[in-house]
Design an enzyme around this catalytic site. Structure first.
Site, PDB file in Angstrom:
ATOM      1  N   ARG A   1      33.615  38.391  32.145  1.00 55.07           N
ATOM      2  CA  ARG A   1      33.135  37.644  33.307  1.00 55.07           C
ATOM      3  C   ARG A   1      33.325  38.515  34.560  1.00 55.07           C
ATOM      4  O   ARG A   1      33.956  39.566  34.493  1.00 55.07           O
ATOM      5  CB  ARG A   1      33.861  36.303  33.463  1.00 55.07           C
ATOM      6  CG  ARG A   1      35.351  36.433  33.701  1.00 55.07           C
ATOM      7  CD  ARG A   1      36.001  35.068  33.947  1.00 55.07           C
ATOM      8  NE  ARG A   1      37.440  35.211  34.085  1.00 55.07           N
ATOM      9  CZ  ARG A   1      38.286  34.197  34.188  1.00 55.07           C
ATOM     10  NH1 ARG A   1      37.841  32.952  34.186  1.00 55.07           N
ATOM     11  NH2 ARG A   1      39.578  34.403  34.317  1.00 55.07           N
TER      12      ARG A   1
ATOM     13  N   CYS B   1      28.960  44.093  41.057  1.00 52.57           N
ATOM     14  CA  CYS B   1      29.410  44.907  42.192  1.00 52.57           C
ATOM     15  C   CYS B   1      29.295  44.017  43.425  1.00 52.57           C
ATOM     16  O   CYS B   1      28.214  43.483  43.698  1.00 52.57           O
ATOM     17  CB  CYS B   1      28.501  46.123  42.321  1.00 52.57           C
ATOM     18  SG  CYS B   1      28.546  46.850  43.968  1.00 52.57           S
TER      19      CYS B   1
ATOM     20  N   ASN C   1      34.920  32.171  42.347  1.00 53.09           N
ATOM     21  CA  ASN C   1      36.198  31.903  41.676  1.00 53.09           C
ATOM     22  C   ASN C   1      37.054  33.160  41.727  1.00 53.09           C
ATOM     23  O   ASN C   1      36.597  34.240  41.336  1.00 53.09           O
ATOM     24  CB  ASN C   1      35.978  31.523  40.199  1.00 53.09           C
ATOM     25  CG  ASN C   1      37.231  30.942  39.568  1.00 53.09           C
ATOM     26  OD1 ASN C   1      37.692  29.884  39.983  1.00 53.09           O
ATOM     27  ND2 ASN C   1      37.788  31.627  38.593  1.00 53.09           N
ATOM     28  N   GLU C   2      38.260  33.032  42.230  1.00 51.05           N
ATOM     29  CA  GLU C   2      39.236  34.128  42.217  1.00 51.05           C
ATOM     30  C   GLU C   2      38.591  35.484  42.516  1.00 51.05           C
ATOM     31  O   GLU C   2      38.609  36.414  41.691  1.00 51.05           O
ATOM     32  CB  GLU C   2      39.956  34.191  40.869  1.00 51.05           C
ATOM     33  CG  GLU C   2      40.866  33.013  40.636  1.00 51.05           C
ATOM     34  CD  GLU C   2      41.705  33.146  39.374  1.00 51.05           C
ATOM     35  OE1 GLU C   2      41.386  33.974  38.507  1.00 51.05           O
ATOM     36  OE2 GLU C   2      42.692  32.409  39.255  1.00 51.05           O
TER      37      GLU C   2
ATOM     38  N   CYS D   1      34.555  48.540  43.667  1.00 51.91           N
ATOM     39  CA  CYS D   1      33.477  49.126  42.873  1.00 51.91           C
ATOM     40  C   CYS D   1      33.109  50.470  43.494  1.00 51.91           C
ATOM     41  O   CYS D   1      33.023  50.585  44.724  1.00 51.91           O
ATOM     42  CB  CYS D   1      32.272  48.195  42.858  1.00 51.91           C
ATOM     43  SG  CYS D   1      30.867  48.938  42.020  1.00 51.91           S
TER      44      CYS D   1
ATOM     45  N   CYS E   1      30.327  52.390  42.650  1.00 52.06           N
ATOM     46  CA  CYS E   1      28.953  52.770  42.286  1.00 52.06           C
ATOM     47  C   CYS E   1      28.210  53.330  43.505  1.00 52.06           C
ATOM     48  O   CYS E   1      28.727  53.352  44.619  1.00 52.06           O
ATOM     49  CB  CYS E   1      28.211  51.556  41.723  1.00 52.06           C
ATOM     50  SG  CYS E   1      27.753  50.347  42.974  1.00 52.06           S
TER      51      CYS E   1
ATOM     52  N   GLU F   1      44.710  25.586  40.505  1.00 52.08           N
ATOM     53  CA  GLU F   1      44.902  25.764  39.060  1.00 52.08           C
ATOM     54  C   GLU F   1      46.361  26.034  38.774  1.00 52.08           C
ATOM     55  O   GLU F   1      47.011  26.820  39.483  1.00 52.08           O
ATOM     56  CB  GLU F   1      44.134  26.985  38.551  1.00 52.08           C
ATOM     57  CG  GLU F   1      42.651  26.882  38.512  1.00 52.08           C
ATOM     58  CD  GLU F   1      42.042  28.178  37.972  1.00 52.08           C
ATOM     59  OE1 GLU F   1      42.705  28.877  37.184  1.00 52.08           O
ATOM     60  OE2 GLU F   1      40.920  28.496  38.367  1.00 52.08           O
TER      61      GLU F   1
ATOM     62  N   TRP G   1      47.281  34.498  28.223  1.00 57.57           N
ATOM     63  CA  TRP G   1      47.032  35.906  28.571  1.00 57.57           C
ATOM     64  C   TRP G   1      48.298  36.745  28.748  1.00 57.57           C
ATOM     65  O   TRP G   1      48.234  37.851  29.243  1.00 57.57           O
ATOM     66  CB  TRP G   1      46.135  35.988  29.811  1.00 57.57           C
ATOM     67  CG  TRP G   1      46.407  34.977  30.891  1.00 57.57           C
ATOM     68  CD1 TRP G   1      45.741  33.805  31.073  1.00 57.57           C
ATOM     69  CD2 TRP G   1      47.392  35.034  31.928  1.00 57.57           C
ATOM     70  NE1 TRP G   1      46.246  33.123  32.156  1.00 57.57           N
ATOM     71  CE2 TRP G   1      47.258  33.865  32.700  1.00 57.57           C
ATOM     72  CE3 TRP G   1      48.371  35.959  32.287  1.00 57.57           C
ATOM     73  CZ2 TRP G   1      48.064  33.580  33.809  1.00 57.57           C
ATOM     74  CZ3 TRP G   1      49.182  35.685  33.386  1.00 57.57           C
ATOM     75  CH2 TRP G   1      49.012  34.500  34.122  1.00 57.57           C
TER      76      TRP G   1
ATOM     77  N   GLU H   1      39.644  31.566  25.978  1.00 57.18           N
ATOM     78  CA  GLU H   1      40.758  30.784  26.539  1.00 57.18           C
ATOM     79  C   GLU H   1      41.115  29.573  25.685  1.00 57.18           C
ATOM     80  O   GLU H   1      41.695  28.607  26.171  1.00 57.18           O
ATOM     81  CB  GLU H   1      40.418  30.392  27.981  1.00 57.18           C
ATOM     82  CG  GLU H   1      40.336  31.625  28.856  1.00 57.18           C
ATOM     83  CD  GLU H   1      40.110  31.345  30.323  1.00 57.18           C
ATOM     84  OE1 GLU H   1      39.344  30.416  30.629  1.00 57.18           O
ATOM     85  OE2 GLU H   1      40.691  32.062  31.153  1.00 57.18           O
TER      86      GLU H   1
ATOM     87  N   HIS I   1      44.667  28.460  25.780  1.00 59.48           N
ATOM     88  CA  HIS I   1      45.219  28.150  27.107  1.00 59.48           C
ATOM     89  C   HIS I   1      45.401  26.642  27.203  1.00 59.48           C
ATOM     90  O   HIS I   1      44.477  25.884  26.921  1.00 59.48           O
ATOM     91  CB  HIS I   1      44.247  28.641  28.177  1.00 59.48           C
ATOM     92  CG  HIS I   1      44.802  28.664  29.564  1.00 59.48           C
ATOM     93  ND1 HIS I   1      45.091  27.517  30.272  1.00 59.48           N
ATOM     94  CD2 HIS I   1      45.118  29.695  30.379  1.00 59.48           C
ATOM     95  CE1 HIS I   1      45.548  27.860  31.466  1.00 59.48           C
ATOM     96  NE2 HIS I   1      45.581  29.170  31.554  1.00 59.48           N
TER      97      HIS I   1
END
Ligand code: GLA
Length: 696
Positions: free
Chosen positions: A126, A130, A164-165, A173, A175, A321, A329, A369, A372
């Site tokens: 996921r 970039c 998200n996060e 990145c 590139c 969360e 993890w 997950e 989890h």
């Protein structure tokens, strides 16, 4: 491609017109797309049973909402939103941009992130984008607009969850697009190539640039890359992510100006300068996964909660969360013990959180997950310890509306600056062992154990509300921010600063004329040299004088890592080194400056020394003493105009008796305690004073 204004917060924040959010939020990430529609009805019913009042929806749904470029399927999301609304559950609706669909990589391979070694990160996990990619940004902007337009008036919509996060997996990145965007960022920062050459000190090692397009990100190089180039790339990379966030925020505010927006933070995430983000959030949200096997994790969680409350600066903050039982993890994913999930939830509430949410609602059956933990575990809800704890906590939190407007009012602050952290830990330093988090924790943990509550501030913050300000390793500081700290002391503040502070300016150029030059007057000293230690090397500190306690003279403490060789210019010596050629020279000093006092510690000292030092300084500065409780009991206080709510958290597995100075009522059990009370192992009490006359 949209380039949002990085200072968008300077524009007036929109007013939240309707009360979107529950008083105390309870819920979790809901991923119904992993389940068949038969499960959805059951989910909604169980959510009600658990006291859930809000869920986060569609965080990883881009590939289902837009299965082919420009082809959309919102039907399932419509159904879910209606169903949740029917059951009175609010939605923190995601913009679904956190994980682009595989077709984006096929159409635009250049949108994939590239490491500094030139390795491409492909789809299959996921967050494979970039942050500077026009294809990613355009695709994300398009989706956000469609979602916002479609659901703007939906009665379940309570908040927007942007992405998200950010930076969790891909924070930088390297590139070619990132290189182009980096050059544009540098042009905005420096204006001219000569200004950049000056800031980057390119006269060194034949690095002078004549054209902008000669400049690249600090990709793998034969030896140390230019430090200012590295530092600027960290600034740029944090800003590139911030631009993505602001781009989405701008669209959402245009369509739904009154709906609060958030994105979930990760605490002390090094690559992302959250101070710049927090002013553009309506609600600060944190993902929190303390490691139950790490004895320091409770303190680290507290530190992270204090940072988030400080960033919220009066706005709400929530745990977006955490896990009910175990994550998937770590090498070994240990269970939270019975009662620990509740206890750790109240740790956040005690430090100001107005919401407890989990990753995730229903434990996945497949995918990375599946092991989890979740609110509804694999076993289901019957006969499940986790479910019993989840429903009990939901019922309790739902009864705590009265605390929602209360927060902390602390007297001690720690200055924390992301850019200085980045600069401190660049390569080619006097010691590779000086780590910002270690130094920060050596202060924070000391006061955490003493139950002195702390706020975090920036070097340019107004420091005057605080009696004591701590400055662990403020390595990089601007002249202006140094003056801010100096004038705080001149006005009557107390500071404690430690070694390797005030060393460089914003370009990472040394301040000449003695180390710590910007603080020379305030500290009444000059650092002439420093001596980093070999691994395992130690020295000792001998207390010279302590006006509070003459008996302390001659006490010895261990120190390690580093010694500053200090030349006094008005400061007095409180402790001296015991060994080496600088034996008897000052290691801890105190300087009365203006109406205030500046302490300076030239080494990294053992916890017992920090305990002595910070107890002494807080006492001298008149900080309100913390309640005297047995070890392993955490105490924090939320206040509003009507009451103070004192949270007692027993992190021990055994019960403990707490003595009280005055009678107090536990708002969780409505019991009045007169002289003392028993706190069970992993137990929680929230006491208010004074008791209401006539009650039990
Ligand atoms: C993060 C993510 C979630 C999930 C959890 C697992 O917090 O935001 O999607 O992956 O980690 O702990």
């Amino acid at each position: 491609m949209i380039y949002p204004d990085l200072n968008v917060s300077e524009k007036p924040q929109s007013e939240t017109k309707r009360p979107f959010l529950p008083d105390i939020i309870y819920g979790g990430d809901y991923n119904p797309e992993q389940w068949s529609p038969e499960t959805w009805e059951e989910d909604a019913r169980l959510m009600q049973e658990a006291g859930v009042n809000m869920v986060s929806l569609a965080i990883f749904s881009w590939a289902l909402l837009e299965p082919k470029p420009g082809q959309y399927d919102f039907g399932w999301l419509d159904t879910i939103l209606d169903l949740l609304n029917k059951h009175g559950i609010k939605v923190n609706l995601a913009t679904a941009t956190a994980s682009p669909p595989p077709w984006l990589a096929k159409l635009h391979p250049e949108s994939l992130p590239v490491t500094k070694e030139g390795v491409i990160w492909w789809p299959g996990g996921r967050q494979q984008y970039c942050p500077s990619s026009p294809a990613y940004r355009d695709g994300a902007a398009n989706l956000v607009r469609l979602i916002a337009e479609r659901y703007q008036n939906h009665p379940a919509l309570a908040m927007w969850h942007i992405n998200n996060e950010y930076g969790c997996h891909v924070a930088e990145c390297f590139c070619d697009q990132s290189a182009r965007s980096f050059r544009e960022w540098l042009k905005r920062r420096y204006g001219s190539i000569e200004a950049l050459n000056g800031a980057w000190a390119t006269a060194f090692w034949s690095q002078h640039y004549s054209e902008w397009d000669e400049i690249n990100p600090p990709r793998s190089a034969p030896t140390y890359a230019n430090p200012t180039q590295q530092l600027d790339f960290k600034r740029f990379s944090s800003d590139a992510l911030l631009e993505c966030f602001l781009m989405e925020r701008q669209i959402l505010k245009e369509i739904t100006p009154d709906v609060p927006v958030t994105t979930n933070f990760l605490g002390f995430l090094k690559p992302v300068n959250y101070w710049q983000w927090s002013k553009n959030e309506d609600v600060i949200a944190l993902d929190s996964y303390p490691d139950p096997t790490d004895e320091h994790s409770i303190m680290e969680a507290a530190m992270t909660y204090d940072l988030n409350r400080s960033m919220a600066a009066g706005k709400p903050w929530v745990i977006m969360e955490q896990v009910t039982s175990q994550v998937n993890w770590r090498p070994q994913n240990v269970l939270k013990r019975p009662g620990q999930m509740r206890l750790l939830s109240y740790q956040a509430v005690g430090r100001g959180a107005n919401g407890i949410m989990f990753f995730q609602w229903r434990q996945s059956r497949a995918g990375a997950e599946k092991y989890h933990g979740a609110m509804v575990p694999h076993i289901g809800t019957t006969n499940s310890r986790v479910w019993r704890e989840v429903t009990a906590l939901g019922a309790e939190l739902n009864s705590l509306s009265k605390i929602k407007d209360s927060s902390h009012k602390n007297e001690v602050a720690i200055v924390f600056d992301w850019e200085s952290w980045w600069a401190l830990e660049l390569d080619s330093k006097p010691s590779a062992d000086i780590k910002m988090m270690d130094q920060l924790k050596s202060y924070y943990e000391t006061l955490f154990k003493q139950n002195v509550n702390i706020d975090f501030v920036r070097p340019d913050s107004d420091l005057t509300p605080y009696k004591v300000v701590l400055l662990p390793n403020l390595y990089m500081v601007s002249e202006e921010n140094a003056r801010n700290i100096e004038s705080y002391v001149a006005g009557g503040g107390h500071v404690v600063m430690s070694f390797f502070s005030g060393i460089v300016n914003e370009n990472e150029h040394i301040y000449l004329g003695g180390y710590g030059a910007p603080f020379r007057k305030m500290l009444g000293l000059q650092v002439q040299e420093f001596d980093p230690y070999r691994p395992g090397q130690t020295n000792r500190l001998c207390l010279d004088q302590d006006t509070d306690n003459p008996e302390a003279e001659g006490w010895l403490f261990d120190c390690n890592l580093w010694s500053d060789l200090i030349h006094l210019e008005g400061a007095e010596t409180l402790a001296r080194y015991e060994q080496d050629f600088y034996k008897t020279q000052p290691a801890l000093t105190r300087h009365h400056f203006g109406k205030g006092v500046a302490y300076y510690l030239g080494t990294h000292a053992e916890p017992a020394f920090m305990d002595w030092l910070l107890a002494k300084v807080t006492r001298e500065a008149g900080v309100t003493p913390a309640p005297n409780v047995p070890g392993g009991v955490e105490v924090t206080t939320r206040r509003n105009e009507d009451a103070a709510y004192r949270f007692f958290l027993n992190h021990n597995s055994h019960s403990i008796e707490i003595k009280l100075d005055t009678p107090a009522r536990d708002v969780l059990t409505n019991t009045l305690y007169i002289e003392s009370f028993i706190l069970e192992g992993y137990g929680v009490a929230i006491l208010t004073q004074p008791p209401t006359p006539g009650e039990k």
